[in-house]
Design an enzyme around this catalytic site. Sequence first.
Site, short mmCIF file in Angstrom:
data_model
loop_
_atom_site.label_atom_id
_atom_site.label_comp_id
_atom_site.label_asym_id
_atom_site.label_seq_id
_atom_site.Cartn_x
_atom_site.Cartn_y
_atom_site.Cartn_z
N THR A 93 -6.64 -6.71 12.44
CA THR A 93 -7.70 -6.50 11.45
C THR A 93 -7.37 -7.15 10.12
OG1 THR A 93 -6.70 -4.36 10.94
CG2 THR A 93 -8.56 -4.37 12.47
N ARG A 105 1.13 -9.31 11.95
CA ARG A 105 2.16 -8.37 11.51
C ARG A 105 3.17 -8.12 12.62
NH1 ARG A 105 -1.57 -3.77 8.45
NH2 ARG A 105 -2.37 -5.14 6.82
N SER A 109 1.03 -4.73 4.30
CA SER A 109 0.31 -3.61 3.68
C SER A 109 1.24 -2.41 3.52
CB SER A 109 -0.94 -3.28 4.48
OG SER A 109 -1.74 -2.33 3.82
N HIS A 110 0.79 -1.24 3.91
CA HIS A 110 1.56 -0.01 3.70
C HIS A 110 2.56 0.25 4.81
CE1 HIS A 110 -1.63 0.92 6.48
NE2 HIS A 110 -1.05 2.06 6.80
N ASP A 114 -0.68 1.24 -2.52
CA ASP A 114 0.27 0.89 -1.46
C ASP A 114 1.02 -0.39 -1.83
OD1 ASP A 114 -1.85 -0.88 -1.11
OD2 ASP A 114 -1.65 -0.91 1.06
N ARG A 116 -4.85 -0.61 -1.52
CA ARG A 116 -5.31 0.74 -1.23
C ARG A 116 -4.91 1.66 -2.38
NH1 ARG A 116 -4.58 1.85 5.23
NH2 ARG A 116 -4.67 -0.30 5.93
#
Length: 549
Positions: free
Chosen positions: A46, A50, A149-150, A307, A312
């Site tokens: 999405t 990763r 990301s987080h 994050d 976020r």
Amino acid sequence: MSTMISPLAGKPAPQSLLVDVPKLLAAYADLRPDPALPAQRVAFGTSGHRGNSFARSFNEWHVLAISQAICDYRKNQGIDGPLYIGLDTHALSQPAFESALEVLAANGVATLIARGGEFTPTPVISHAILAYNRGRSAGLADGIVITPSHNPPDNGGFKYNPPNGGPADTVITGVIQDRANALLRDGLKTVRRMPFAQARRADTTREHDFLGAYVSDLGHMIDFDAIRGAGIHMGVDPLGGAGVHYWAPIAQRYQLDLTVVSTEVDPTFRFMTLDWDGKIRMDPSSSYAMQRLIGLKDHYDVAFACDTDHDRHGIVTRAGLLAPNHYFAVLIDYLFRQRPQWSSTAAIGKTVVSTALIDRVAQRLGRNLYEVPVGFKWFVDGLFDGSLGFGGEESAGASFLRRDGTVWTTDKDGIVPALLSAEITARSGRDPAELYRTLVGELGEPLADRVEAPASAQQKSRLAKLSPKQVQSTRLAGEKVIDVLDHAPGNNAAIGGIKVSTASGWFAARPSGTEDIYKIYAESFRDQAHLQAILQEAQTIVDAALSAR
């Protein structure tokens, strides 16, 4: 099947759980992926590719291949403006940045990197791309964001943003993914590359003041005069992320009473409290991960965190951490009343797993609802042309228009929604949690829960293909089923799972696009017993899908 909360959740990370950074970096450089194994190929979910270097899912070869594939894509599409590149504070981000720059420079791509080696939040890259491209029809810029990301400290991530500034859509990522995997299979023979020191000195590599440009433009998003005038006392925890050095300049420029709780940057993220599953995860929407800031809630009028790549946000009031869905309902209700320059036809964008309270807010505001699958890429076009005033994901990622109704970012921005919580408090005299209580008193209060559990790639594939035909029941938790969807009503795109709705509740089941887990979301406007009944019936359906042969 249920979410098993770790006994370590919410507690400081023990030394035994901290990633061995030197070994992680050695694995990045030394281990090569096997393109014959699906788990070791380039795979855009999405939001980019990763993985982690120990599992050979995020290594130097992946980054070299993806970077060359992006160069090839740019050439084929005639994208010949500058490429803006930024990275977060994960351990793998710096070596991935170096690998990428080696390829970009060797391909002659004009690349803009952060001044002084500063970290760069995801929304700042989107902002820079859009600022450069405004008014241009040729020589357009694009960008790369290096971040998982987080996700946990041993993860790495690599994302491409085309000239519209947002996450690349599935058509673009498909082209890049296929080309990158072809390069892996060929042993990187056609990848152009030069040593990092040479790439850093190349004429095509230039520094850019990302921080200054972004901070100076924030006044077009937030009413800082109202915040300053009301004397709002704020706290922010950057969670050791890419925006760690942005908050002090924001406070200084706009003369805010803003305390930065911590400026510590540590690639092990040892200062975090553990998330629900006992892992370190820099998720500002998780009460387990947000224990440090929650513990300081009585010190501020409103506090917030972001994050690792600052796309976020989490909002903390004196009542505690406000659930992302709850804040979004308040934020939407506020924005569409307090932004008179926005188009009267600007719609409200949400994902299929966001609260139905947003639906009720949109109906009361007289605004169209644009409901899409999970993935911020679905909001890009609407934010770009102003037909969407707001686009938000249930996982605390959102962006919206400037105060004058023009585009701000087309990628998620955690900084702006965080600061908006202070504007809301200043102009209404009540914090977002208090406003939420008023809102649900008028429109009904949703009770929500979410199940997360491990899932193999095969199980995730089965769940993604779940169809309405597999839902035989005409009733859910005692109510008549109104809708069974495997495509989103806003854009008719596949949701990669299923959503079942009744008059006062719903559930959605889908595999995670970024982790080896699946998620079941459920919501009830009745009571806790009704919510649990929805979850139990949803679990039965998902169990059947995962066990199918």
